[in-house]
Design an enzyme around this catalytic site. Sequence first.
Site, PDB file in Angstrom:
ATOM      1  N   TYR A  45       0.843  -1.203   0.000  1.00 56.59           N
ATOM      2  CA  TYR A  45       0.000   0.000   0.000  1.00 56.59           C
ATOM      3  C   TYR A  45       0.877   1.250   0.000  1.00 56.59           C
ATOM      4  CZ  TYR A  45      -3.065   3.498   2.292  1.00 56.59           C
ATOM      5  OH  TYR A  45      -3.770   4.628   2.641  1.00 56.59           O
ATOM      6  N   LYS A  81       1.221   4.235  -2.743  1.00 55.77           N
ATOM      7  CA  LYS A  81       0.917   5.624  -2.422  1.00 55.77           C
ATOM      8  C   LYS A  81       2.108   6.535  -2.742  1.00 55.77           C
ATOM      9  CE  LYS A  81      -3.315   5.227  -0.863  1.00 55.77           C
ATOM     10  NZ  LYS A  81      -4.451   5.772  -1.629  1.00 55.77           N
TER      11      LYS A  81
END
Length: 258
Positions: A148, A152
Amino acid sequence: MTKSIAIVTGAAGDIGAAIAAKLADDHDVVFLADIDAAAASAVASKLGPADRFVAAGCDVTREASISELVSRAAEAGLVRTLVNNAGAARATSLHETTPEIWRADNALNLEAAFLCFRAFEPMLKASKGSVVNIASVNGMNVFGHPAYSAAKAGLLHFTRLVAVEYGKFGIRSNAVAPGTVKTQAWEKRAAANPNVFEEARRWYPLQRVVDPKDVANAVGFLAGPLAAAISGVCLPVDCGLTAGQAELARTFSQSEYY
């Protein structure tokens, strides 16, 4: 007169719903796109009339599904704002991250923003519109959830790429990087541990975690006329976390709270 449209992906969640409500202040219609169409419909009905808040089932990792969303939006008006908010985190450590998790997290948290931008690019050019990507403090420092977080971080770079390459068309591209946000997921943790917010707040200089409306206010600003000369930036909305607490937060990240 052509209606102005805002698109919010992942709109069935607390953050997406708050963003949709905020963008309704200066857009004629807000599309609440989510893979869970029923949940999006429930949120849209709570926010207001169906002609202003339109629920749309959409899998932002699939081009065909995004194309259907584009067609629906084009029938309603001209997209002026695209908010790439859909996202999720899976494995908390690199050791626990499988190739499948790595690919899935990158598909949802990074590639989906690219696919949505390219699909809405013609309308954003026509409207000289704005893109706001919902990133995370995880893309700025190491706070766990590696797949994740890597996605990002890539999203932040993608934000700058759009700003540089598409500025000549009048398109602005910015990102918001929230810290821990008080969503339903946190409420579930609080039910299991009533002290969870007290334990979390000490890591934040403002002594609180972020509310979904805090994120929505930042998106509303970046998408609006007051930010007309702002493009290519990442605005942390983290109650001061990344201002100088990174080392403490790194320790905190090893716990369940991120």
